[in-house]
Design a protein around this motif. Structure first.
Motif, PDB file in Angstrom:
ATOM      1  N   LEU A  46       0.855  -1.181   0.000  1.00  0.00           N
ATOM      2  CA  LEU A  46       0.000   0.000   0.000  1.00  0.00           C
ATOM      3  C   LEU A  46       0.895   1.236   0.000  1.00  0.00           C
ATOM      4  CD1 LEU A  46      -2.682  -0.829   2.742  1.00  0.00           C
ATOM      5  CD2 LEU A  46      -3.040  -0.821   0.260  1.00  0.00           C
ATOM      6  N   ILE A  47       0.478   2.244  -0.741  1.00  0.00           N
ATOM      7  CA  ILE A  47       1.128   3.547  -0.683  1.00  0.00           C
ATOM      8  C   ILE A  47       0.071   4.552  -0.267  1.00  0.00           C
ATOM      9  CG2 ILE A  47       2.224   5.372  -2.031  1.00  0.00           C
ATOM     10  CD1 ILE A  47       3.654   3.253  -3.642  1.00  0.00           C
ATOM     11  N   VAL A  48       0.339   5.285   0.816  1.00  0.00           N
ATOM     12  CA  VAL A  48      -0.653   6.163   1.422  1.00  0.00           C
ATOM     13  C   VAL A  48      -0.025   7.504   1.779  1.00  0.00           C
ATOM     14  CG1 VAL A  48      -1.834   4.149   2.396  1.00  0.00           C
ATOM     15  CG2 VAL A  48      -0.221   5.433   3.820  1.00  0.00           C
ATOM     16  N   ARG A  49      -0.896   8.496   2.002  1.00  0.00           N
ATOM     17  CA  ARG A  49      -0.470   9.731   2.650  1.00  0.00           C
ATOM     18  C   ARG A  49      -0.967   9.698   4.094  1.00  0.00           C
ATOM     19  NH1 ARG A  49       1.991  13.820  -0.276  1.00  0.00           N
ATOM     20  NH2 ARG A  49       2.004  13.485  -2.521  1.00  0.00           N
ATOM     21  N   GLY A  69       4.178   2.015   2.021  1.00  0.00           N
ATOM     22  CA  GLY A  69       4.972   3.194   1.702  1.00  0.00           C
ATOM     23  C   GLY A  69       4.201   4.431   2.096  1.00  0.00           C
ATOM     24  N   ARG A  70       4.847   5.313   2.820  1.00  0.00           N
ATOM     25  CA  ARG A  70       4.187   6.540   3.318  1.00  0.00           C
ATOM     26  C   ARG A  70       4.702   7.734   2.535  1.00  0.00           C
ATOM     27  NH1 ARG A  70       2.291  10.856   4.589  1.00  0.00           N
ATOM     28  NH2 ARG A  70       1.864  11.583   6.704  1.00  0.00           N
ATOM     29  N   LEU A  71       3.800   8.409   1.839  1.00  0.00           N
ATOM     30  CA  LEU A  71       4.129   9.604   1.067  1.00  0.00           C
ATOM     31  C   LEU A  71       4.236  10.796   2.018  1.00  0.00           C
ATOM     32  CD1 LEU A  71       1.616   8.840  -1.796  1.00  0.00           C
ATOM     33  CD2 LEU A  71       4.097   9.015  -2.136  1.00  0.00           C
ATOM     34  N   GLY A  72       5.283  10.799   2.816  1.00  0.00           N
ATOM     35  CA  GLY A  72       5.483  11.786   3.866  1.00  0.00           C
ATOM     36  C   GLY A  72       6.236  11.127   4.994  1.00  0.00           C
ATOM     37  N   VAL A  73       6.218  11.757   6.171  1.00  0.00           N
ATOM     38  CA  VAL A  73       7.022  11.219   7.274  1.00  0.00           C
ATOM     39  C   VAL A  73       6.200  10.851   8.508  1.00  0.00           C
ATOM     40  CG1 VAL A  73       9.131  12.355   6.545  1.00  0.00           C
ATOM     41  CG2 VAL A  73       7.568  13.577   8.053  1.00  0.00           C
ATOM     42  N   GLY A  74       5.027  11.453   8.708  1.00  0.00           N
ATOM     43  CA  GLY A  74       4.234  11.127   9.892  1.00  0.00           C
ATOM     44  C   GLY A  74       3.672   9.720   9.810  1.00  0.00           C
ATOM     45  N   LEU A  75       3.658   9.043  10.943  1.00  0.00           N
ATOM     46  CA  LEU A  75       3.212   7.647  10.967  1.00  0.00           C
ATOM     47  C   LEU A  75       2.017   7.431  11.884  1.00  0.00           C
ATOM     48  CD1 LEU A  75       6.737   5.959  11.123  1.00  0.00           C
ATOM     49  CD2 LEU A  75       5.284   6.278   9.104  1.00  0.00           C
ATOM     50  N   ASP A  76       1.383   8.497  12.349  1.00  0.00           N
ATOM     51  CA  ASP A  76       0.311   8.329  13.322  1.00  0.00           C
ATOM     52  C   ASP A  76      -0.955   7.751  12.710  1.00  0.00           C
ATOM     53  OD1 ASP A  76       0.844  11.224  12.479  1.00  0.00           O
ATOM     54  OD2 ASP A  76      -1.312  11.292  12.882  1.00  0.00           O
ATOM     55  N   ARG A  86       3.030  -8.461  12.174  1.00  0.00           N
ATOM     56  CA  ARG A  86       2.913  -9.276  10.963  1.00  0.00           C
ATOM     57  C   ARG A  86       4.140  -9.201  10.068  1.00  0.00           C
ATOM     58  NH1 ARG A  86      -2.659  -8.109   8.127  1.00  0.00           N
ATOM     59  NH2 ARG A  86      -1.348  -8.734   6.367  1.00  0.00           N
ATOM     60  N   GLY A  87       5.154  -8.474  10.497  1.00  0.00           N
ATOM     61  CA  GLY A  87       6.359  -8.352   9.697  1.00  0.00           C
ATOM     62  C   GLY A  87       6.184  -7.478   8.475  1.00  0.00           C
ATOM     63  N   ILE A  88       5.233  -6.544   8.526  1.00  0.00           N
ATOM     64  CA  ILE A  88       4.990  -5.626   7.413  1.00  0.00           C
ATOM     65  C   ILE A  88       5.954  -4.438   7.544  1.00  0.00           C
ATOM     66  CG2 ILE A  88       3.321  -4.076   6.319  1.00  0.00           C
ATOM     67  CD1 ILE A  88       1.114  -5.958   7.467  1.00  0.00           C
ATOM     68  N   ALA A  89       6.749  -4.204   6.532  1.00  0.00           N
ATOM     69  CA  ALA A  89       7.689  -3.092   6.555  1.00  0.00           C
ATOM     70  C   ALA A  89       6.953  -1.783   6.268  1.00  0.00           C
ATOM     71  CB  ALA A  89       8.777  -3.311   5.516  1.00  0.00           C
ATOM     72  N   VAL A  90       7.350  -0.719   6.970  1.00  0.00           N
ATOM     73  CA  VAL A  90       6.769   0.599   6.765  1.00  0.00           C
ATOM     74  C   VAL A  90       7.896   1.563   6.414  1.00  0.00           C
ATOM     75  CG1 VAL A  90       5.469   2.499   7.795  1.00  0.00           C
ATOM     76  CG2 VAL A  90       4.904   0.129   8.404  1.00  0.00           C
ATOM     77  N   TYR A  91       7.743   2.243   5.277  1.00  0.00           N
ATOM     78  CA  TYR A  91       8.778   3.143   4.795  1.00  0.00           C
ATOM     79  C   TYR A  91       8.245   4.559   4.629  1.00  0.00           C
ATOM     80  CZ  TYR A  91      11.555  -0.985   3.636  1.00  0.00           C
ATOM     81  OH  TYR A  91      12.261  -2.155   3.701  1.00  0.00           O
ATOM     82  N   PRO A  92       8.596   5.476   5.536  1.00  0.00           N
ATOM     83  CA  PRO A  92       8.285   6.890   5.300  1.00  0.00           C
ATOM     84  C   PRO A  92       9.290   7.478   4.308  1.00  0.00           C
ATOM     85  CG  PRO A  92       9.464   6.647   7.366  1.00  0.00           C
ATOM     86  CD  PRO A  92       9.259   5.246   6.830  1.00  0.00           C
ATOM     87  N   ALA A  93       8.897   8.575   3.682  1.00  0.00           N
ATOM     88  CA  ALA A  93       9.783   9.253   2.721  1.00  0.00           C
ATOM     89  C   ALA A  93      10.629  10.282   3.473  1.00  0.00           C
ATOM     90  CB  ALA A  93       8.971   9.912   1.623  1.00  0.00           C
TER      91      ALA A  93
END
Length: 311
Positions: A46-49, A69-76, A86-93
């Motif tokens: 998934l790619i989200v803002r 994938g996070r289109l930005g840096v906030g993760l809240d 679940r071992g899902i990787a999360v990547y902020p930009a």
């Protein structure tokens, strides 16, 4: 491999995906939760803002999800614990929109200090408010307080110092010997509130920071101080801020983030007729240039996570 993109991005960046990756660019999904859940069912990425809530419900609807994938840096807006379980990787930009936010802070500091740039409608109608608008101030010589001193706040400091601002910051999480403190006065939070002529917020929304700038905290700010929030809604008590502006205790404020987003007419009504206030729809980090950088970095992160062999 299927990637679902739920919010807007620079579509030219989509050419960066490797062959064999099926990309669904559907920014309308953020407005349709049921459709979003259905689309996520077959997604590996998934790619989200910031508006897409990657919560337990969405994670459950995406059993094959491997990366966000996070289109930005906030993760809240992302259930980080659920992803980790679940071992899902999360990547902020990380870093991609730093310059855009920093320029927004400096730009609104200029505008709010001068207080002259909302005169166009009145002047078109025949007003000539030279006497009142000529009372605005310069930012040179003022104290800029940065609450939180991470990468974006450090970029703000880098822009502010050559303009003649005295830069001070409070951040208990940044070690005292960090080189970023070299040209910045390090203060405790309470001291920063009392000394800042312009206060810019750069902290995440956590249980500790929710409501941090409430009526009591706002009362500690200098008379005439300016508040700028580009971090997260919920950190500032919006009603208390409006009261402080109407009462003349604060000299101005810029809010790019809100407790409820998007801001609807009911929530927005509290800001009616509040003086020297700038409201923008969570776009401090969204410029044409930043959108290109954020989109490119996010595509690279997600593509790498999907295509590189697992060690």
């Amino acid at each position: 491999m299927k990637v679902v993109i739920t919010e807007f991005m620079d579509t030219d960046a989509l050419t960066g995906f490797s062959a064999g990756i099926d990309v669904r660019y559907a920014p309308e999904l953020v407005e349709d939760r049921a459709a979003l859940l259905a689309a996520a069912s077959g997604a590996e990425a998934l790619i989200v803002r910031n508006r897409t809530q990657v919560d337990a419900e969405l994670l459950a609807a995406a059993p094959g999800l491997r990366v966000v994938g996070r289109l930005g840096v906030g993760l809240d807006n992302i259930d980080m614990a659920g992803c980790a379980a679940r071992g899902i990787a999360v990547y902020p930009a990380t870093g991609a929109n730093t310059r855009s936010v920093a320029e927004y802070v400096i730009g609104t500091a200029f505008s709010l200090s001068r207080g002259a740039y909302a005169a166009t409608p009145g002047m078109i109608a025949g007003d000539w408010p030279r006497g009142t608008l000529g009372q605005g101030g310069e930012i040179a010589g003022r104290s800029l307080g940065l609450l939180g001193f991470g990468a974006i706040a450090q970029a703000v400091a880098g822009l502010a110092a050559p303009l003649g601002l005295r830069v001070m910051a409070a951040d208990p999480h940044l070690p005292p010997d960090h080189p970023a403190w070299r040209d910045v006065q390090r203060l405790a939070r309470e001291t920063l509130l009392r000394k800042a002529d312009i206060l810019s917020l750069h902290v995440p929304l956590t249980p500790e920071t929710a409501g941090l700038l409430d009526a009591a905290a706002l009362a500690k700010l200098k008379p005439g101080a300016i508040l700028i929030n580009t971090s997260r809604g919920g950190i500032v008590d919006e009603d208390a801020l409006c009261n402080a502006l109407r009462a003349g205790h604060l000299g101005g404020a810029a809010l790019d983030v809100f407790a409820a987003e998007p801001l609807d007419a009911n929530a927005g009504a509290r800001f009616a007729d509040v003086p020297n206030l700038i409201l923008t729809p969570h776009i401090a980090g969204v410029t044409a240039e930043a959108n290109v950088r954020v989109s490119r970095i996010t595509v690279e992160n997600v593509d790498r996570a999907l295509t590189e062999p697992v060690a």
